[in-house]
Design an enzyme around this catalytic site. Sequence first.
Site, mmCIF file in Angstrom:
data_model
loop_
_atom_site.group_PDB
_atom_site.id
_atom_site.type_symbol
_atom_site.label_atom_id
_atom_site.label_comp_id
_atom_site.label_asym_id
_atom_site.label_seq_id
_atom_site.Cartn_x
_atom_site.Cartn_y
_atom_site.Cartn_z
ATOM 1 N N CYS A 95 0.852 -1.182 0.000
ATOM 2 C CA CYS A 95 0.000 0.000 0.000
ATOM 3 C C CYS A 95 0.891 1.236 0.000
ATOM 4 O O CYS A 95 1.901 1.277 0.701
ATOM 5 C CB CYS A 95 -0.873 -0.011 1.262
ATOM 6 S SG CYS A 95 -2.012 1.376 1.372
ATOM 7 N N HIS A 137 -8.863 -4.190 -1.999
ATOM 8 C CA HIS A 137 -7.974 -3.318 -1.215
ATOM 9 C C HIS A 137 -8.445 -1.865 -1.287
ATOM 10 O O HIS A 137 -8.540 -1.173 -0.271
ATOM 11 C CB HIS A 137 -6.545 -3.470 -1.763
ATOM 12 C CG HIS A 137 -5.519 -2.578 -1.137
ATOM 13 N ND1 HIS A 137 -4.452 -3.058 -0.417
ATOM 14 C CD2 HIS A 137 -5.385 -1.218 -1.131
ATOM 15 C CE1 HIS A 137 -3.719 -2.048 0.013
ATOM 16 N NE2 HIS A 137 -4.255 -0.915 -0.405
ATOM 17 N N GLU A 138 -8.752 -1.404 -2.503
ATOM 18 C CA GLU A 138 -9.124 0.006 -2.682
ATOM 19 C C GLU A 138 -10.487 0.314 -2.068
ATOM 20 O O GLU A 138 -10.687 1.364 -1.455
ATOM 21 C CB GLU A 138 -9.111 0.375 -4.167
ATOM 22 C CG GLU A 138 -7.750 0.199 -4.854
ATOM 23 C CD GLU A 138 -6.607 0.934 -4.163
ATOM 24 O OE1 GLU A 138 -6.842 2.028 -3.613
ATOM 25 O OE2 GLU A 138 -5.482 0.402 -4.150
ATOM 26 N N HIS A 141 -10.267 0.834 1.523
ATOM 27 C CA HIS A 141 -9.820 2.189 1.894
ATOM 28 C C HIS A 141 -11.014 3.131 2.091
ATOM 29 O O HIS A 141 -10.984 4.010 2.955
ATOM 30 C CB HIS A 141 -8.939 2.789 0.791
ATOM 31 C CG HIS A 141 -7.473 2.503 0.930
ATOM 32 N ND1 HIS A 141 -6.741 2.874 2.028
ATOM 33 C CD2 HIS A 141 -6.603 1.892 0.090
ATOM 34 C CE1 HIS A 141 -5.477 2.498 1.853
ATOM 35 N NE2 HIS A 141 -5.359 1.896 0.689
#
Length: 181
Positions: A95, A137-138, A141
């Site tokens: 990241c 993953h995004e 966020h």
Amino acid sequence: MAVRRIRQLGDPILRVRCERVQNPKSAATRLVADDLRDSLAVARKKYKMGRALAAPQIGAPVRIVFVQMDKQRWTMINPEVTDVGRDDFLVWDDCFSFPNLLVRVNRAYQITVSYTDPKGKQHTMEVEGPMAELLQHEIDHLDGILALDRASGVDPFAFRSEWEKVHKPGERYGPPKPREV
Ligand SMILES: [Zn+2]
């Protein structure tokens, strides 16, 4: 258009649950998308890695993700995982908000994602493998969740420099396996 500083682990904005974008075609939305693109371009050069950035990483707590894989680019507004397949896989994730650390996480191998583009058009995308992992993953966020929170198994953390001494680049992704319930 501007290159913004990428927020680092410990910055509270990385833990915020981001607001939905009400108007995908607004100037404010375009500004965030352009800044994500420019900031990613600079970060990729600096770190020789990276395929995406989420808006909170440049200090904008809104649900926008910018992805660049090979030559293709996507601006995803209000992206959501709408379905997951039956397999998971292990990934050594990284990241831009903690660029020197790798974390072993467990991710769904196949997912369906829906999002709106900057023209206001809705899309649905079925993806697997590295792209599926990247979008999980995004989207995490946008909910204030970091890969660190999903650390999986024994000894799930490694500094990049140490990891590279004992692993080959191909070992970043494990094979798909049926999900353990
Ligand atoms: Zn990240």
